[in-house]
Design a protein around this motif. Structure first.
Motif, mmCIF file in Angstrom:
data_model
loop_
_atom_site.group_PDB
_atom_site.id
_atom_site.type_symbol
_atom_site.label_atom_id
_atom_site.label_comp_id
_atom_site.label_asym_id
_atom_site.label_seq_id
_atom_site.Cartn_x
_atom_site.Cartn_y
_atom_site.Cartn_z
ATOM 1 N N SER A 63 0.837 -1.205 0.000
ATOM 2 C CA SER A 63 0.000 0.000 0.000
ATOM 3 C C SER A 63 0.866 1.247 0.000
ATOM 4 N N ALA A 64 1.964 1.229 0.827
ATOM 5 C CA ALA A 64 2.870 2.373 0.862
ATOM 6 C C ALA A 64 3.553 2.558 -0.482
ATOM 7 N N PHE A 65 3.875 1.471 -1.141
ATOM 8 C CA PHE A 65 4.521 1.564 -2.451
ATOM 9 C C PHE A 65 3.586 2.228 -3.455
ATOM 10 N N GLY A 66 2.303 1.891 -3.404
ATOM 11 C CA GLY A 66 1.326 2.521 -4.307
ATOM 12 C C GLY A 66 1.236 4.012 -4.048
ATOM 13 N N ARG A 67 1.192 4.376 -2.741
ATOM 14 C CA ARG A 67 1.139 5.808 -2.441
ATOM 15 C C ARG A 67 2.404 6.501 -2.936
ATOM 16 N N GLY A 68 3.552 5.825 -2.843
ATOM 17 C CA GLY A 68 4.793 6.419 -3.308
ATOM 18 C C GLY A 68 4.781 6.639 -4.807
ATOM 19 N N LEU A 69 4.194 5.691 -5.529
ATOM 20 C CA LEU A 69 4.133 5.855 -6.981
ATOM 21 C C LEU A 69 3.270 7.055 -7.340
ATOM 22 N N GLU A 71 2.686 9.691 -5.453
ATOM 23 C CA GLU A 71 3.408 10.915 -5.088
ATOM 24 C C GLU A 71 4.522 11.197 -6.093
ATOM 25 N N MET A 72 5.182 10.176 -6.604
ATOM 26 C CA MET A 72 6.244 10.371 -7.570
ATOM 27 C C MET A 72 5.698 10.976 -8.851
ATOM 28 N N ASP A 73 4.524 10.500 -9.278
ATOM 29 C CA ASP A 73 3.909 11.090 -10.485
ATOM 30 C C ASP A 73 3.597 12.561 -10.244
ATOM 31 N N ASP A 74 3.096 12.900 -9.038
ATOM 32 C CA ASP A 74 2.802 14.295 -8.747
ATOM 33 C C ASP A 74 4.087 15.138 -8.767
#
Length: 568
Positions: A63-69, A71-74
């Protein structure tokens, strides 16, 4: 009853075990059905509990990895916007920029460089402005100083003209010219002062020389009239040489006097021994009846002869007793009654013949006995001479092993002394070796060197070794000058070893050569010059001839003279 109870208890335990096994199998089947949707074969509940925790942690990480992806796109979109904005601003400043070709980091670096360059330009502009204002102020102040300086220069020229006129210089003369003239004047004044100082010193030297000459003349008149009228320096050297010889002669005289005293003691002891022996010989002569001790051997031989004669007499008496058969008169009569009368006459004839023979033999024996008695009477009839001879032999017997032991001890002592001497020469320490070399050099070969010895009490002492045979000379037997030279050699050897181990150290001496003749003083000065190659040597003296010796025997680049005082 107990056995029956035990069987019942065992049966109950077996039923409980079977029930437990059945319950366990049901639980295991239920546990496997619970994990069938996951598609894995479960382990024990404890192990699967750890697996569940790991799965939950992995789910949280996903789940944290998905949030990181997201945020990275943003952040990528924000970075693109910033890059476009930064590229536009750079183009506005007149610098070409392509946001598609350059990364944000490169654009940031270019922007930072542009900002830094602008800051530098702004600082320079501000500094130039400040410097310009300061220069304007300095120029205004300089104009004021120039005007004041020109006025001061005019006043100084007037004073300068008046000041240099007494020196014979024109108004156009430079200060350097005036300094040169003043320096010459100061030098002249210093030379005038030096002349006065030298005149005082010369007067002092002349006064000391006059006093010295007077003292030498008075000493020569009192101690050596034959030196009267000679130059003071020559007279002083001659007196010093004679003093040295007198001290050496006095030292030799003292040594000979000590030897004479020892020889006198030995002579008195020998004379006492001879007197005791003469008294003993006199007593022996009196006991032996001899007028002179040279007759004692004859008396001893006569005593031995007397003992032999007495022994012979004893043998003769025993023979007579044997001829009489040892019988008494009565026994002889009884024996005669038993004899045949017819055989008496022939027996008497034979007895007469025997008596005649015995009478002749008796007379001869009587004569011999008389002569022996006379001889014994002449010899005083005593055995003291024999006893004395026997005592003499006993004394000689006791003296023989003592004499042999004394000879062995003396030989062993001599061998041990030689071994000690060889060992000392072979293992002599570096200090004594170097001191020996220096002592030989200082004494100009009169001594070979020095050696560690022992006095009569067994204490270690230092002795000098003569160069003409190796004789030992102890310090009390040396002159004062030679003893000083020995101590100086030891001190210099110790100093050289100290310098070699610990580094240089100054060596300061004060008139150490006043008891040395010129030859040995020159040798010491050469040694000190060699020592000065390794350390500083400071030599104080008030004797001019030592300075001359040093000048004549030491290279000029090695020696430095420093004079002090009017009489130096």
């Amino acid at each position: 009853a107990d056995r029956e109870a035990a069987r019942q208890r065992q049966a109950e335990l077996d039923r409980e075990y079977e029930q437990a096994e059945s319950a366990r199998a049901d639980l295991a089947a239920e546990w496997s059905r619970l994990w069938e949707p996951v598609g894995i074969r479960p382990e024990t509940p404890r192990e699967m509990e750890r697996w569940v925790r790991d799965a939950e942690a992995l789910k949280a990480d996903f789940s944290a990895f998905g949030r990181g992806l997201r945020e990275m796109d943003d952040m990528r979109r924000a970075v693109g916007a910033c890059r476009n904005d930064l590229a536009e601003r750079i183009r506005v400043l007149g610098k070409p920029a392509d946001p598609e070709a350059e990364s944000l980091g490169a654009l940031l670096a270019r922007a930072k460089k542009i900002v830094d360059d602008e800051k530098v330009l702004a600082g320079r502009h501000e500094k130039i402005g400040e410097e310009l204002a300061a220069r304007k102020k300095e120029m205004a102040a300089a104009r004021g100083r120039l005007e004041a300086g020109e006025a001061a220069l005019e006043r100084w020229r007037a004073r300068w003209k008046a000041a240099v006129a007494p020196l014979g210089l024109s108004a156009d003369a430079l200060p350097a010219d005036a300094d040169a003239v003043m320096e010459e004047i100061r030098s002249l004044l210093e030379k005038v002062r030096d002349v006065e100082t030298f005149e005082k010193r010369i007067r002092g030297i002349d006064r000391d020389a006059s006093d010295f000459a007077g003292g030498v003349a008075r000493l020569a008149d009192a101690a050596a009239p034959d030196l009267a009228g000679r130059p003071p320096d020559d007279t002083a050297l001659q007196l010093h040489a004679r003093l040295t010889r007198s001290r050496e002669a006095k030292s030799r005289y003292n040594a000979l006097e000590k030897q004479l005293t020892a020889q006198k003691k030995q002579f008195e002891a020998a004379r006492k021994t001879a007197s005791d022996r003469e008294a003993r010989l006199a007593r022996m002569c009196e006991e032996a009846g001899c007028a002179d001790y040279t007759l004692l051997p004859d008396a001893e031989r006569q005593s031995e002869k007397r003992r032999a004669l007495e022994a012979e007499k004893q043998r003769i008496e025993e023979r007579l007793l044997g001829l009489s058969a040892g019988a008494t008169v009565d026994e002889f009569v009884e024996a005669a009654a038993l004899v045949d009368p017819d055989a008496i006459d022939p027996e008497i004839g034979r007895c007469d013949e025997a008596i005649a023979a015995l009478s002749a033999e008796k007379d001869q024996l009587a004569e011999t006995i008389g002569s022996l008695r006379n001889e014994l009477s002449r010899m005083d009839g005593g055995g003291e001479a024999a006893e004395l001879a026997q005592k003499r032999q006993e004394i000689l017997g006791r003296l023989d092993p003592d004499a042999r032991r004394y000879a062995r001890v003396r030989i062993a002592t001599r061998i041990l002394d030689r071994a000690i001497e060889r060992f000392r020469e072979k293992n002599q320490g570096p200090l004594l070796r170097r001191a020996s070399e220096l002592f030989s050099e200082i004494t100009c070969g009169s001594f070979q060197g020095v050696r560690a010895e022992f006095d009569g009490a067994g204490n270690p002492v230092i002795a000098g070794v003569r160069g003409n045979g190796g004789d030992l000379v102890y310090v009390p037997g040396m002159s004062d000058g030679t003893a000083d030279q020995l101590y100086l050699a030891l001190r210099l050897a110790g100093l050289e070893m100290t310098i070699e181990k610990s580094g240089p150290m100054p060596f300061i001496v004060d008139d150490i050569l006043i008891k040395f003749d010129d030859q040995r003083a020159a040798a010491v000065l050469k040694i000190l010059a060699d020592l000065s190659l390794y350390t500083q040597v400071v030599f104080f003296t008030h004797h001019r001839h030592l300075v001359d010796l040093a000048t004549n025997h030491i290279p000029q680049q090695t020696i430095f003279h420093h004079l002090s005082g009017p009489a130096s």
